[in-house]
Design a protein around this motif. Structure first.
Motif, mmCIF file in Angstrom:
data_model
loop_
_atom_site.group_PDB
_atom_site.id
_atom_site.type_symbol
_atom_site.label_atom_id
_atom_site.label_comp_id
_atom_site.label_asym_id
_atom_site.label_seq_id
_atom_site.Cartn_x
_atom_site.Cartn_y
_atom_site.Cartn_z
ATOM 1 N N PHE A 32 1.502 -8.315 -6.372
ATOM 2 C CA PHE A 32 0.625 -7.246 -5.911
ATOM 3 C C PHE A 32 1.327 -5.897 -5.918
ATOM 4 O O PHE A 32 1.004 -5.018 -5.139
ATOM 5 C CB PHE A 32 0.086 -7.575 -4.508
ATOM 6 C CG PHE A 32 -0.670 -8.872 -4.456
ATOM 7 C CD1 PHE A 32 -1.934 -8.974 -5.024
ATOM 8 C CD2 PHE A 32 -0.105 -9.999 -3.882
ATOM 9 C CE1 PHE A 32 -2.624 -10.175 -5.002
ATOM 10 C CE2 PHE A 32 -0.789 -11.200 -3.857
ATOM 11 C CZ PHE A 32 -2.049 -11.295 -4.417
ATOM 12 N N MET A 33 2.322 -5.763 -6.821
ATOM 13 C CA MET A 33 2.999 -4.493 -7.022
ATOM 14 C C MET A 33 2.328 -3.719 -8.150
ATOM 15 O O MET A 33 1.733 -4.307 -9.065
ATOM 16 C CB MET A 33 4.470 -4.721 -7.364
ATOM 17 C CG MET A 33 5.287 -5.382 -6.255
ATOM 18 S SD MET A 33 5.537 -4.314 -4.833
ATOM 19 C CE MET A 33 6.719 -3.121 -5.493
ATOM 20 N N ARG A 34 2.455 -2.402 -8.077
ATOM 21 C CA ARG A 34 1.963 -1.536 -9.144
ATOM 22 C C ARG A 34 3.113 -0.657 -9.623
ATOM 23 O O ARG A 34 3.978 -0.269 -8.832
ATOM 24 C CB ARG A 34 0.820 -0.651 -8.637
ATOM 25 C CG ARG A 34 -0.395 -1.434 -8.154
ATOM 26 C CD ARG A 34 -1.430 -0.515 -7.535
ATOM 27 N NE ARG A 34 -2.522 -1.269 -6.911
ATOM 28 C CZ ARG A 34 -3.400 -0.742 -6.069
ATOM 29 N NH1 ARG A 34 -3.344 0.558 -5.774
ATOM 30 N NH2 ARG A 34 -4.352 -1.487 -5.532
ATOM 31 N N GLY B 60 1.461 -4.543 8.323
ATOM 32 C CA GLY B 60 1.966 -3.947 7.095
ATOM 33 C C GLY B 60 3.473 -3.880 7.090
ATOM 34 O O GLY B 60 4.133 -3.956 8.129
ATOM 35 N N SER C 119 4.525 -4.244 -1.413
ATOM 36 C CA SER C 119 3.357 -4.558 -2.224
ATOM 37 C C SER C 119 2.065 -4.130 -1.527
ATOM 38 O O SER C 119 2.025 -3.885 -0.318
ATOM 39 C CB SER C 119 3.285 -6.042 -2.605
ATOM 40 O OG SER C 119 2.583 -6.805 -1.640
ATOM 41 N N HIS C 120 1.007 -4.117 -2.306
ATOM 42 C CA HIS C 120 -0.288 -3.718 -1.776
ATOM 43 C C HIS C 120 -0.922 -4.818 -0.936
ATOM 44 O O HIS C 120 -1.856 -4.543 -0.171
ATOM 45 C CB HIS C 120 -1.189 -3.278 -2.929
ATOM 46 C CG HIS C 120 -0.690 -2.015 -3.559
ATOM 47 N ND1 HIS C 120 -1.114 -0.764 -3.179
ATOM 48 C CD2 HIS C 120 0.269 -1.803 -4.499
ATOM 49 C CE1 HIS C 120 -0.467 0.157 -3.863
ATOM 50 N NE2 HIS C 120 0.381 -0.453 -4.672
ATOM 51 N N ASN D 161 -4.813 -2.435 4.165
ATOM 52 C CA ASN D 161 -5.416 -3.094 3.003
ATOM 53 C C ASN D 161 -5.396 -4.608 3.232
ATOM 54 O O ASN D 161 -4.715 -5.348 2.529
ATOM 55 C CB ASN D 161 -4.627 -2.729 1.737
ATOM 56 C CG ASN D 161 -5.254 -3.300 0.475
ATOM 57 O OD1 ASN D 161 -6.455 -3.505 0.421
ATOM 58 N ND2 ASN D 161 -4.423 -3.584 -0.518
ATOM 59 N N GLY E 100 -0.088 -3.684 2.592
ATOM 60 C CA GLY E 100 -0.508 -2.353 2.991
ATOM 61 C C GLY E 100 -0.303 -1.260 1.978
ATOM 62 O O GLY E 100 -0.855 -0.165 2.123
ATOM 63 N N GLY E 101 0.525 -1.489 0.963
ATOM 64 C CA GLY E 101 0.764 -0.463 -0.034
ATOM 65 C C GLY E 101 1.567 0.716 0.478
ATOM 66 O O GLY E 101 1.509 1.817 -0.102
ATOM 67 N N TRP E 102 2.339 0.517 1.545
ATOM 68 C CA TRP E 102 3.134 1.600 2.116
ATOM 69 C C TRP E 102 4.311 1.949 1.190
ATOM 70 O O TRP E 102 4.955 1.070 0.636
ATOM 71 C CB TRP E 102 3.689 1.208 3.484
ATOM 72 C CG TRP E 102 2.654 0.945 4.525
ATOM 73 C CD1 TRP E 102 2.115 -0.256 4.868
ATOM 74 C CD2 TRP E 102 2.022 1.921 5.357
ATOM 75 N NE1 TRP E 102 1.187 -0.107 5.865
ATOM 76 C CE2 TRP E 102 1.111 1.223 6.193
ATOM 77 C CE3 TRP E 102 2.138 3.303 5.487
ATOM 78 C CZ2 TRP E 102 0.322 1.878 7.129
ATOM 79 C CZ3 TRP E 102 1.348 3.943 6.440
ATOM 80 C CH2 TRP E 102 0.455 3.235 7.242
ATOM 81 N N ASN F 289 -1.689 -2.920 8.624
ATOM 82 C CA ASN F 289 -1.989 -3.139 7.203
ATOM 83 C C ASN F 289 -3.356 -2.541 6.885
ATOM 84 O O ASN F 289 -4.390 -3.124 7.220
ATOM 85 C CB ASN F 289 -1.983 -4.631 6.883
ATOM 86 C CG ASN F 289 -2.139 -4.920 5.391
ATOM 87 O OD1 ASN F 289 -2.489 -4.026 4.622
ATOM 88 N ND2 ASN F 289 -1.900 -6.152 4.996
ATOM 89 N N ASP G 240 5.428 2.000 -7.514
ATOM 90 C CA ASP G 240 5.555 1.737 -6.077
ATOM 91 C C ASP G 240 7.018 1.887 -5.654
ATOM 92 O O ASP G 240 7.923 1.348 -6.305
ATOM 93 C CB ASP G 240 5.086 0.314 -5.745
ATOM 94 C CG ASP G 240 3.575 0.178 -5.766
ATOM 95 O OD1 ASP G 240 2.879 1.211 -5.817
ATOM 96 O OD2 ASP G 240 3.087 -0.976 -5.726
#
Length: 389
Positions: free
Chosen positions: A51-53, A124, A129-130, A110, A133-135, A108, A56
């Motif tokens: 769930f990484m982009r 989170g 990773s998203h 997300n 929470g994508g922090w 979190n 990040d």
């Protein structure tokens, strides 16, 4: 600002990213002074938590100096030297009031991914990773810290940056495992894994009064650190039968408390190790549970097993029969660090808990890719790579 980002499976790049800003009245902006790799980061790099982009910012274990505060912050001020827990907690929800901070309902933003995976969402985590929470993470010059009055703790005078750094995650996670496993004076405790978390779980067990503590690993430099800095005994699993040795040193009974501090990429020898590796690579299981299996089999009847290593979803060949028929208590958690960090910092200030030895490779943030490679390969005696932005 400059930051170390995830750019693909097993790829880290230092890039220019936007500076963080105050977005909530309870935020602070921190100038990062020290940030370190963690074994759980390797699960992100390897693609085991998908769930990484690209872009990040990595990193969740850090300390630094407050440079800006939101208007709702009451306990922290510009100039404070603080260490921040890796999990983000609001301090006010039902879970936070029970001191279950990593389960915070508001940490979190997300929660949909983890609700689908696990039924409910934990809190989170910075740079994780998203799904969590994508922090933005801490491998950067600056970082936004939400709920700063709850998660950021002032470092006592005389405690070095390197020592305080590991209160963020390694020490607080290890301490939680020893505590929630029920370690008490006179116990025999066995810890699987001699990385930062495993060493600190063992040290916490010593400080909680355990009579004997054993740490199980195969890397000589880590086992040497356990002897010198932790005050525990060691077992090299590559050269002995761990279950037989633990039975022998406990008079045939087994340890009272077993703590697993390895996680989803556990290494083991023989056919079991090959089996787990193949199953994971074929995605027939998401995690390799060899250390958890051994901990359950080793633990005495009626004893306690605590899982500290990060796991994502499913494992194969879990010894449920042993757990049930031996009457074991098996627990696990992400770190409720806000519960433990004040006590940890007191121990650090008194010199009873030292962590500088974990920072085997201190380097500029620009060298993050090399630092992660050393850490992943366990090359040059690397226990942790610490980045100085």
């Amino acid at each position: 600002m400059r930051a170390a980002t995830w750019t693909g499976v097993n790829e880290v790049s230092v890039e220019t990213v936007p500076d963080p800003q105050i977005l909530n009245d309870h935020d602070v902006i921190l100038r990062v002074r020290r940030t370190t790799t963690c074994g759980s980061d390797l699960h992100l790099l390897g693609g085991y938590i998908p769930f990484m982009r690209a872009g990040d910012v990595l990193g969740h274990e850090f300390m630094g100096e407050v440079v800006e505060v939101g208007k709702g912050v009451r306990e922290r001020k510009v100039g404070d030297r603080v260490v921040v827990n890796s999990f983000i907690a609001c301090g006010h929800c039902w879970y936070c009031r029970q001191e279950l901070y990593s389960l915070c309902d508001n940490g979190n933003p997300n929660p949909g991914i983890t609700e689908a995976l696990w039924g409910q969402s934990p809190g989170g985590c910075f740079g994780y990773s998203h799904a969590m929470g994508g922090w933005a993470g801490s491998h950067a010059e600056y970082i936004r810290v939400p709920y700063a009055d709850v998660g950021a703790f002032v470092v006592p005078e005389g405690v070095s940056d390197e020592r305080a750094l590991f209160a963020s995650d390694a020490v607080s996670t290890g301490w939680m495992g020893a505590d929630l496993a029920g370690t008490k004076p006179g116990d025999v405790v066995a810890v699987w894994g001699a990385g930062g978390v495993g060493q600190m779980a063992a040290r916490a067990a010593v400080l909680l009064g355990a009579e004997r503590v054993y740490v199980i690993d195969r890397l000589p430099e880590r086992l040497a650190q356990v002897r010198e800095h932790v005050g525990a005994e060691v077992i090299d699993y590559s050269s002995t039968d761990v279950l037989a040795e633990l039975r022998e040193v406990t008079g045939g009974r087994g340890p009272d408390v077993c703590i697993e501090a390895v996680g989803m990429e556990a290494h083991s020898s023989g056919i079991q190790g090959a089996y787990d590796q193949v199953k994971q690579q074929l995605r027939l299981q998401t995690d390799r549970p060899s250390a958890v299996r051994e901990a359950i089999l080793a633990c005495r009847k009626g004893g306690s097993v605590f899982v500290l290593g990060v796991f994502a979803l499913m494992v194969d060949k879990f010894p449920l029969g042993a757990m049930m028929n031996k009457g074991l208590t098996v627990r696990g958690a992400q770190v409720h660090g806000q519960r433990y960090m004040p006590r940890i910092l007191d121990h650090m200030a008194r010199g009873e808990l030292t962590t500088e030895h974990l920072a085997t490779h201190v380097m500029p943030l620009e060298d993050a890719a090399r630092g992660y490679q050393l850490f992943k390969d366990k090359a040059d005696g690397c226990v942790r790579s610490v980045f100085v932005p």
